[in-house]
Scaffold this motif. Structure first.
Motif, PDB file in Angstrom:
ATOM      1  N   LYS A 115      66.690 -95.280  42.023  1.00  0.00           N
ATOM      2  CA  LYS A 115      66.048 -95.104  40.919  1.00  0.00           C
ATOM      3  C   LYS A 115      65.412 -93.769  40.648  1.00  0.00           C
ATOM      4  CE  LYS A 115      65.149 -99.924  40.525  1.00  0.00           C
ATOM      5  NZ  LYS A 115      63.975-101.103  40.545  1.00  0.00           N
ATOM      6  N   VAL A 116      64.819 -93.120  41.437  1.00  0.00           N
ATOM      7  CA  VAL A 116      64.456 -91.797  41.427  1.00  0.00           C
ATOM      8  C   VAL A 116      65.511 -90.750  40.840  1.00  0.00           C
ATOM      9  CG1 VAL A 116      63.210 -89.749  42.723  1.00  0.00           C
ATOM     10  CG2 VAL A 116      62.663 -91.989  43.097  1.00  0.00           C
ATOM     11  N   ALA A 117      66.786 -90.884  41.779  1.00  0.00           N
ATOM     12  CA  ALA A 117      67.707 -89.910  41.278  1.00  0.00           C
ATOM     13  C   ALA A 117      68.219 -90.265  40.046  1.00  0.00           C
ATOM     14  CB  ALA A 117      68.840 -90.381  42.364  1.00  0.00           C
ATOM     15  N   GLU A 118      68.284 -91.334  39.441  1.00  0.00           N
ATOM     16  CA  GLU A 118      68.651 -91.682  38.112  1.00  0.00           C
ATOM     17  C   GLU A 118      67.799 -91.164  37.094  1.00  0.00           C
ATOM     18  OE1 GLU A 118      69.596 -95.545  35.269  1.00  0.00           O
ATOM     19  OE2 GLU A 118      69.215 -95.959  37.443  1.00  0.00           O
ATOM     20  N   TRP A 119      66.294 -91.503  37.309  1.00  0.00           N
ATOM     21  CA  TRP A 119      65.455 -91.005  36.587  1.00  0.00           C
ATOM     22  C   TRP A 119      65.415 -89.401  36.309  1.00  0.00           C
ATOM     23  CZ3 TRP A 119      60.954 -87.490  37.787  1.00  0.00           C
ATOM     24  CH2 TRP A 119      60.091 -87.418  36.854  1.00  0.00           C
ATOM     25  N   LEU A 120      65.481 -88.475  37.499  1.00  0.00           N
ATOM     26  CA  LEU A 120      65.606 -87.160  37.488  1.00  0.00           C
ATOM     27  C   LEU A 120      66.880 -86.885  36.628  1.00  0.00           C
ATOM     28  CD1 LEU A 120      65.193 -86.246  41.147  1.00  0.00           C
ATOM     29  CD2 LEU A 120      63.433 -86.275  39.350  1.00  0.00           C
ATOM     30  N   LEU A 121      68.046 -87.345  36.682  1.00  0.00           N
ATOM     31  CA  LEU A 121      69.216 -87.145  36.000  1.00  0.00           C
ATOM     32  C   LEU A 121      68.887 -87.351  34.372  1.00  0.00           C
ATOM     33  CD1 LEU A 121      72.206 -88.298  38.185  1.00  0.00           C
ATOM     34  CD2 LEU A 121      71.551 -86.071  37.354  1.00  0.00           C
ATOM     35  N   GLU A 122      68.029 -88.371  34.058  1.00  0.00           N
ATOM     36  CA  GLU A 122      67.907 -88.684  32.686  1.00  0.00           C
ATOM     37  C   GLU A 122      66.935 -87.637  32.215  1.00  0.00           C
ATOM     38  OE1 GLU A 122      65.876 -92.430  32.808  1.00  0.00           O
ATOM     39  OE2 GLU A 122      67.622 -93.514  32.914  1.00  0.00           O
ATOM     40  N   ARG A 123      65.932 -87.104  33.031  1.00  0.00           N
ATOM     41  CA  ARG A 123      65.026 -86.055  32.549  1.00  0.00           C
ATOM     42  C   ARG A 123      65.988 -84.866  32.335  1.00  0.00           C
ATOM     43  NH1 ARG A 123      62.680 -90.328  32.638  1.00  0.00           N
ATOM     44  NH2 ARG A 123      60.643 -90.739  32.714  1.00  0.00           N
ATOM     45  N   LEU A 124      66.900 -84.259  33.095  1.00  0.00           N
ATOM     46  CA  LEU A 124      67.594 -83.222  32.992  1.00  0.00           C
ATOM     47  C   LEU A 124      68.646 -83.455  31.749  1.00  0.00           C
ATOM     48  CD1 LEU A 124      68.534 -82.315  36.560  1.00  0.00           C
ATOM     49  CD2 LEU A 124      66.998 -81.091  35.346  1.00  0.00           C
ATOM     50  N   THR A 125      68.967 -84.576  31.434  1.00  0.00           N
ATOM     51  CA  THR A 125      69.722 -84.856  30.177  1.00  0.00           C
ATOM     52  C   THR A 125      68.943 -84.412  28.944  1.00  0.00           C
ATOM     53  OG1 THR A 125      71.204 -86.126  31.257  1.00  0.00           O
ATOM     54  CG2 THR A 125      71.367 -86.460  29.161  1.00  0.00           C
ATOM     55  N   ALA A 126      67.731 -85.085  28.961  1.00  0.00           N
ATOM     56  CA  ALA A 126      66.951 -84.711  27.894  1.00  0.00           C
ATOM     57  C   ALA A 126      66.412 -83.277  27.789  1.00  0.00           C
ATOM     58  CB  ALA A 126      65.805 -85.968  28.018  1.00  0.00           C
ATOM     59  N   LEU A 127      66.441 -82.837  28.791  1.00  0.00           N
ATOM     60  CA  LEU A 127      65.945 -81.027  28.839  1.00  0.00           C
ATOM     61  C   LEU A 127      67.146 -80.608  28.478  1.00  0.00           C
ATOM     62  CD1 LEU A 127      63.952 -78.956  29.696  1.00  0.00           C
ATOM     63  CD2 LEU A 127      65.326 -78.972  31.832  1.00  0.00           C
ATOM     64  N   ARG A 128      68.427 -80.535  28.534  1.00  0.00           N
ATOM     65  CA  ARG A 128      69.575 -80.191  28.253  1.00  0.00           C
ATOM     66  C   ARG A 128      69.722 -80.205  26.465  1.00  0.00           C
ATOM     67  NH1 ARG A 128      73.331 -81.325  31.501  1.00  0.00           N
ATOM     68  NH2 ARG A 128      74.297 -79.054  31.888  1.00  0.00           N
ATOM     69  N   GLY A 129      69.206 -81.414  25.923  1.00  0.00           N
ATOM     70  CA  GLY A 129      69.355 -81.404  24.735  1.00  0.00           C
ATOM     71  C   GLY A 129      68.226 -80.682  24.045  1.00  0.00           C
ATOM     72  N   ARG A 130      67.100 -80.327  24.690  1.00  0.00           N
ATOM     73  CA  ARG A 130      66.131 -79.755  23.971  1.00  0.00           C
ATOM     74  C   ARG A 130      66.511 -78.053  24.057  1.00  0.00           C
ATOM     75  NH1 ARG A 130      63.036 -83.020  26.875  1.00  0.00           N
ATOM     76  NH2 ARG A 130      62.120 -81.479  28.497  1.00  0.00           N
ATOM     77  N   ILE A 131      67.034 -77.683  25.224  1.00  0.00           N
ATOM     78  CA  ILE A 131      67.080 -76.173  25.352  1.00  0.00           C
ATOM     79  C   ILE A 131      68.520 -75.708  25.720  1.00  0.00           C
ATOM     80  CG2 ILE A 131      64.620 -76.197  26.219  1.00  0.00           C
ATOM     81  CD1 ILE A 131      65.681 -75.641  28.938  1.00  0.00           C
ATOM     82  N   GLY A 132      69.337 -76.350  26.091  1.00  0.00           N
ATOM     83  CA  GLY A 132      70.596 -76.382  26.568  1.00  0.00           C
ATOM     84  C   GLY A 132      71.891 -76.482  25.500  1.00  0.00           C
ATOM     85  N   ASP A 133      72.975 -76.650  25.829  1.00  0.00           N
ATOM     86  CA  ASP A 133      74.022 -76.751  25.215  1.00  0.00           C
ATOM     87  C   ASP A 133      74.401 -78.623  25.183  1.00  0.00           C
ATOM     88  OD1 ASP A 133      76.323 -77.568  23.911  1.00  0.00           O
ATOM     89  OD2 ASP A 133      77.716 -76.315  25.019  1.00  0.00           O
ATOM     90  N   PRO A 134      74.064 -79.306  24.147  1.00  0.00           N
ATOM     91  CA  PRO A 134      73.976 -80.702  24.282  1.00  0.00           C
ATOM     92  C   PRO A 134      75.419 -81.324  24.787  1.00  0.00           C
ATOM     93  CG  PRO A 134      72.919 -80.307  22.222  1.00  0.00           C
ATOM     94  CD  PRO A 134      73.507 -78.934  22.923  1.00  0.00           C
ATOM     95  N   ALA A 135      76.353 -80.427  24.370  1.00  0.00           N
ATOM     96  CA  ALA A 135      77.840 -80.853  24.822  1.00  0.00           C
ATOM     97  C   ALA A 135      78.121 -80.393  26.221  1.00  0.00           C
ATOM     98  CB  ALA A 135      78.764 -80.142  23.883  1.00  0.00           C
ATOM     99  N   GLY A 136      77.179 -79.684  26.921  1.00  0.00           N
ATOM    100  CA  GLY A 136      77.190 -79.225  28.258  1.00  0.00           C
ATOM    101  C   GLY A 136      77.474 -80.494  29.490  1.00  0.00           C
TER     102      GLY A 136
END
Length: 394
Positions: free
Chosen positions: A147-168
């Protein structure tokens, strides 16, 4: 010649490994610059002449950024991400974009915990390499914590949407181009990831500013030298542990002389004490060259620097990646683990006696020393970065 932008968090243990690599690239004629939330810290470690682009972001120890000292386990991990790493990435991103626009790097070298470097590079279409300054992510840091690993990936995906390439799609902790791991498979263990992009270069050992003078004449050649340190980020948590260390060391003063690092001043001593020297900071690398054992928190840099010198360890992990690194030390046979929060002076002393006097731990540390030095360190890392820049310029 190529340009390399190093994006680092304001953490000594994450900047130091990159310093030697940056220096090597500069010596080869390449352009080198840095992006960090604490430019003064980078210049202190990399030299006053370093070109540093300032970024916003929390700085450890500053008001509002300090972590409560009692946090451990999942709570400490959550605070690290939600209270520091993710806000740091959001805050750094505009500064990293601005630095890339001015410096125009050919390659971004992003620390594994400075996600802004990876995601901004992705958004700008720049090749990027990961500077992996801890091997915990390679060796089951989240085993048993799905659950921690899933939580981290969700946070990184949201971070990508804010500052990275959403298609990355790339995990910002692991570049698809190049991952520079400042360790070797001998320490990481059988789960060390393989593949062309993973390059195990061993520790990046470089000259550092001398700092305050150290009383080298204090050292007694007739006694074994022990270094005790909890690193630069754990001063708030170490009072009880350091007191236990001090008691254990004094009981062995007939055969052991120790240097104990106490940045918070929780203990008291001076150079007139012939058995234990307590200082707020020390020249760690020169001391390790003279040490027979190290007692530490299992911070990746301290562990690797000790093993670079073939010195066995007693490790007492506190939080974050330290339990994983401690497990690597024990599994490699290069040291023993004690419980940071519960160890007694007697227990710590027994562990110290074992690594000092039983040859197996020193032999294992010696094997890792040979492997580390053969890996190439900063020189090898710079070579890999040069090749990446050359490939991307075709």
């Amino acid at each position: 010649m190529s340009g390399f932008l190093f994006v680092v968090p304001p953490l000594v243990g994450h900047i130091n490994p990159a310093v030697g690599v940056a220096a090597r690239l500069g010596a080869l004629g390449h352009r080198v610059a840095w992006a960090c939330a604490d430019p003064a810290l980078v210049r202190r470690l990399a030299g006053e002449g370093a070109q540093v682009f300032a970024c916003a972001g929390p700085v450890p120890g500053a008001e509002g950024a300090a972590r409560p000292p009692g946090l451990r386990g999942a709570e400490a991990l959550k605070f690290l991400w939600e209270g520091f790493l993710l806000p740091l990435a959001d805050a750094m991103a505009p500064g990293v974009r601005a630095a890339a626009g001015v410096f125009r790097p050919d390659v971004v070298v992003s620390d594994q915990q400075a996600f802004a470097g990876a995601l901004v590079a992705e958004r700008l279409g720049l090749p990027w390499a990961t500077s992996a300054t801890t091997s915990a992510e390679f060796a089951g840091a989240y085993d048993g914590l799905p659950k921690v690993a899933e939580w981290l990936l969700e946070r990184l995906t949201a971070l990508r949407g804010r500052i990275g390439d959403p298609a990355g799609a790339a995990d910002p902790r692991f570049s698809p181009h190049l991952v520079l791991a400042f360790t070797t498979p001998g320490l990481v263990g059988p789960r060390a990831p393989a593949g062309e992009r993973f390059r195990y270069v061993g520790p990046s050992i470089a000259d550092r500013p001398a700092g305050p003078g150290f009383p080298w004449e204090w050292l007694d050649p007739g006694r074994a030298k022990v270094l005790v340190t909890l690193g630069t980020a754990n001063a708030d948590a170490g009072g009880r542990f350091l007191a236990a260390c001090l008691a254990a060391l004094r009981e062995r003063a007939d055969r052991v002389q120790a240097v104990l690092v106490d940045p918070s001043g929780t203990l008291a001593s001076g150079t007139d004490d012939k058995d234990v020297l307590i200082l707020p900071s020390v020249p760690q690398l020169p001391l390790l060259a003279r040490a027979e054992a190290v007692v530490c928190h299992a911070g990746h840099n301290t562990v690797c620097e000790a093993l670079w010198h073939g010195v066995p360890l007693v490790v007492a992990p506190i939080r974050d990646d330290q339990p994983v690194v401690a497990g690597q030390v024990v599994d490699a046979g290069a040291g023993l683990r004690v419980r940071f929060g519960r160890v007694t002076a007697a227990g710590l002393g027994a562990a110290l006696d074992t690594v000092l006097h039983e040859p197996g731990h020193r032999a294992a540390a010696g094997r890792l020393r040979a492997e580390f030095r053969a890996a190439g360190g900063a020189r090898a890392a710079a070579d890999h970065l040069e090749r990446l820049a050359a490939q991307e310029s075709r």
